[in-house]
Design an enzyme around this catalytic site. Sequence first.
Site, PDB file in Angstrom:
ATOM      1  N   ASP A  63     -51.427  -0.805 -65.616  1.00  0.00           N
ATOM      2  CA  ASP A  63     -52.587  -0.572 -64.756  1.00  0.00           C
ATOM      3  C   ASP A  63     -52.718   0.937 -64.575  1.00  0.00           C
ATOM      4  O   ASP A  63     -51.822   1.577 -64.012  1.00  0.00           O
ATOM      5  CB  ASP A  63     -52.365  -1.261 -63.413  1.00  0.00           C
ATOM      6  N   SER A 142     -70.117   8.271 -68.285  1.00  0.00           N
ATOM      7  CA  SER A 142     -71.220   7.322 -68.393  1.00  0.00           C
ATOM      8  C   SER A 142     -72.521   8.092 -68.365  1.00  0.00           C
ATOM      9  O   SER A 142     -72.579   9.207 -67.817  1.00  0.00           O
ATOM     10  CB  SER A 142     -71.180   6.332 -67.217  1.00  0.00           C
ATOM     11  N   TYR A 155     -70.123   3.716 -58.216  1.00  0.00           N
ATOM     12  CA  TYR A 155     -69.735   3.861 -59.624  1.00  0.00           C
ATOM     13  C   TYR A 155     -70.081   5.254 -60.142  1.00  0.00           C
ATOM     14  O   TYR A 155     -69.261   5.922 -60.781  1.00  0.00           O
ATOM     15  CB  TYR A 155     -70.448   2.793 -60.450  1.00  0.00           C
TER      16      TYR A 155
END
Length: 265
Positions: A63, A142, A155
Amino acid sequence: MPEMTNRVAVVTGAASGIGLATALALAREGAAVALLSRPDDDLAGAQELVQRHGGPVLTVGADVGNSAAVRAAFDRVESELGPIDAVHNNAGISIVSPLTETTDELFDTLVRTNLAGSFYVLREAARVMQPRRSGAIVNTASELAIMGQAGYVAYTATKGAILAMTRSAAAELASWGIRVNSVCPGTTKTPMFLAEFDGVADPEAELADNAASVAMHRIAEPSEIGEAVVFLLSHRASYITGTHLTADGGRTTCVPAGSIGVSAQ
């Protein structure tokens, strides 16, 4: 000779989507590839697929939001595959939520994986690369790091921070011979993206509307983003650092043909 021959690459979030596509592209270019993803992801399936396209493949369940797990993962890769030359710092999640309905828990989850996780991977990549004074790192940001969209306030906060982190890391690590860049994917046919349409009354219509907002009038394949990442990791990008490559079909920079001015063909 393939571009990445005799190089060791690490890809996080490698069990599916853009991470898996990058791993496949790296393997085809001759790299030994370490696939890092959460322990409950389908790493075995990813490993089988990547092995068909190249040389050694190592899977590590970790993780990225756990700094100790990230350090242990990098140490294991160096022990089993050799010195790490390239890292695609890709693991991330997306949660769609209106601003006023975004709970502390949702925000903290996004920050832990997307921002803290990216920082931990970047830090470990620098740690193992600095003694050899060489290496290349690509962080996944992004298109929403450079444009706004309703429902993605938390986000976009994490992805915008990745661009800032990329610039500072590039400035700090340049004298060590380490390049750091980001890729900003547009809408891409990944499981994470498609899951956002679960429960929508007409998913096909929603996808069509999404594609219509792109100058190229289509959604990207993960392989198209993976190839962009491999370019930034390769020696072909040897004089590129501290920047971001936006692979979004023109969505953030171009008005789609037909929406204004000359009609689409």
